[in-house]
Design a protein around this motif. Structure first.
Motif, short mmCIF file in Angstrom:
data_model
loop_
_atom_site.label_atom_id
_atom_site.label_comp_id
_atom_site.label_asym_id
_atom_site.label_seq_id
_atom_site.Cartn_x
_atom_site.Cartn_y
_atom_site.Cartn_z
N UNK A 142 0.83 -1.21 0.00
CA UNK A 142 0.00 0.00 0.00
C UNK A 142 0.86 1.26 0.00
N UNK A 143 0.29 2.35 -0.45
CA UNK A 143 1.04 3.59 -0.62
C UNK A 143 1.70 4.05 0.67
N UNK A 144 1.03 3.87 1.79
CA UNK A 144 1.59 4.30 3.08
C UNK A 144 2.97 3.69 3.32
N UNK A 145 3.14 2.44 2.92
CA UNK A 145 4.40 1.74 3.17
C UNK A 145 5.46 2.17 2.15
N UNK A 146 5.05 2.43 0.95
CA UNK A 146 6.00 2.91 -0.06
C UNK A 146 6.54 4.29 0.32
N UNK A 147 5.67 5.12 0.89
CA UNK A 147 6.10 6.45 1.35
C UNK A 147 7.17 6.32 2.43
N UNK A 148 7.03 5.32 3.29
CA UNK A 148 8.01 5.13 4.35
C UNK A 148 9.40 4.84 3.77
N UNK A 149 9.43 4.13 2.64
CA UNK A 149 10.72 3.82 1.99
C UNK A 149 11.25 5.03 1.24
N UNK A 150 10.39 5.67 0.46
CA UNK A 150 10.83 6.75 -0.44
C UNK A 150 11.12 8.04 0.31
N UNK A 151 10.25 8.40 1.25
CA UNK A 151 10.36 9.70 1.89
C UNK A 151 10.97 9.66 3.28
N UNK A 152 10.86 8.53 3.96
CA UNK A 152 11.32 8.48 5.35
C UNK A 152 12.57 7.63 5.54
N UNK B 228 14.07 0.95 5.45
CA UNK B 228 14.54 -0.10 4.54
C UNK B 228 13.37 -0.92 4.01
N UNK B 229 13.56 -1.49 2.84
CA UNK B 229 12.54 -2.38 2.28
C UNK B 229 12.24 -3.52 3.23
N UNK B 230 13.29 -4.09 3.82
CA UNK B 230 13.12 -5.24 4.70
C UNK B 230 12.21 -4.92 5.88
N UNK B 231 12.46 -3.77 6.49
CA UNK B 231 11.68 -3.39 7.66
C UNK B 231 10.23 -3.09 7.28
N UNK B 232 10.02 -2.44 6.17
CA UNK B 232 8.67 -2.07 5.77
C UNK B 232 7.87 -3.31 5.34
N UNK B 233 8.52 -4.26 4.68
CA UNK B 233 7.84 -5.51 4.35
C UNK B 233 7.43 -6.24 5.63
N UNK B 234 8.31 -6.24 6.62
CA UNK B 234 7.96 -6.83 7.92
C UNK B 234 6.78 -6.10 8.55
N UNK B 235 6.79 -4.78 8.47
CA UNK B 235 5.67 -4.01 9.01
C UNK B 235 4.35 -4.45 8.39
#
Length: 335
Positions: free
Chosen positions: A290-300, A303-310
């Motif tokens: 979802x967009x919320x998680x992509x924003x965490x990678x791109x703007x914040x 790491x991909x690994x952490x956001x996938x875990x989230x």
């Protein structure tokens, strides 16, 4: 003086000298105006109760994976039982019941689908590891409310982070929740194991049940009364040596005969493989998040690994199964 201020005065007059007073909270990371009705810990309790992560707990495993029956505990019913035990102890000791309730309701928000099997899978896959108590903090500080978090008080976040056995809460209310968590799962996991035919009450070692009691009701009564009587007027939350040793002995028995029992946990390998495959798939297809998680990678800069875990940790059991089927099971094979 408004209603909140009157309630804060009552706390000062009534609560134990060891209690955490709402007025003396260390506050929130982002300052915000006070409510005119609710003290800070009551507001935190309400924020947790109304958040999406809390609602998803109703479809997350406690011990038994997708059990056939309506009366087995889920992560939500476990949370409610922890809260009830903790509130009973806090009220008796004149500690801050609203702080205890907020910590208890929030302590497992970061738990994965499929219980500790899911946690082990993500811990195996994520380079930084995965621990559900730390994930619960991420939920309330970062993930909830589309990345804004719940902005909880320091005391509530501390209690959530330190609810595991290895943690050291900085408030007595946090200590209550840490102990109430064990009291809850020891007793309700026995009840569920009996219901599931894994155990019989008479299988429990008599050296422990003779001390604690021979029914769930008796054991809860014994443990909670013991905590209250030995913690009254003390700067620590403790059990007597006798009750603590019997409680920990019963916990060890559960690990050996329920938590590691093939009849109870035989499906866990499948659940672990499901989580591992979902993790790998999202790492290769990060655009599906979802967009919320992509924003965490791109703007914040997460790491991909952490956001996938989230993302995976936030799934319910049924949603994880649905996504696995979507990605890995041919359409013609379904149903």
């Amino acid at each position: 003086m408004n209603i909140r201020e009157e309630l804060e005065e009552r706390e000062k007059e009534y609560l134990s000298p060891y209690a955490s007073l709402s007025r003396k909270s260390k506050g929130r990371k982002r300052p915000e105006p006070e409510c005119d009705i609710r003290p800070v810990f009551q507001r935190d309790r309400d924020r947790i109760l109304h958040c999406k992560s809390f609602r998803r707990l109703k479809q997350k495993t406690q011990v038994f994976l997708l059990p056939k029956g309506d009366h087995y505990r889920t992560r939500m019913t476990h949370t409610l039982e922890v809260s009830q035990n903790a509130r009973t102890i806090a009220k008796a000791l004149r500690l801050n019941e609203e702080l205890v309730e907020a910590i208890a309701l929030g302590h497992d928000l970061g738990h994965t689908p499929f219980g500790h099997a899911g946690e082990r899978a993500l811990n195996q896959m994520c380079p930084d590891g995965f621990r559900h108590n730390e994930q619960s903090v991420r939920v309330v500080e970062i993930l909830e409310k589309q990345g804004r978090g719940l902005n909880l008080t320091w005391e509530v976040v501390d209690g959530i982070l330190n609810h595991k056995s290895s943690g050291t809460p900085h408030t007595l209310e946090g200590e209550i929740v840490r102990l109430s968590d064990k009291i809850a799962y020891i007793n309700h996991d026995i009840d569920d194991a009996v219901r599931g035919g894994i155990l019989k009450e008479e299988d429990l070692p008599s050296e422990y049940t003779d001390v604690l009691g021979h029914t769930t009701r008796m054991r809860l009564n014994t443990m909670i009364h013991d905590v209250v009587s030995h913690s009254m007027g003390q700067p620590r939350i403790v059990m007597s040596d006798e009750i603590r040793e019997a409680t920990m002995g019963l916990r060890k028995f559960l690990f050996e005969h329920v938590y590691q029992n093939p009849a109870a946990k035989g499906e866990e390998t499948k659940a672990v493989n499901m989580i591992i495959n979902l993790y790998g798939y999202y790492m290769d297809h990060i655009e599906l998040l979802p967009e919320q998680y992509l924003v965490m990678i791109i703007e914040k800069g997460e790491t991909k690994e952490r956001v996938v875990c989230d993302y995976i940790a936030g799934m319910t059991d049924s949603y994880a199964v649905k996504k696995f089927q979507e990605y890995f099971i041919p359409e013609s094979w379904k149903n």
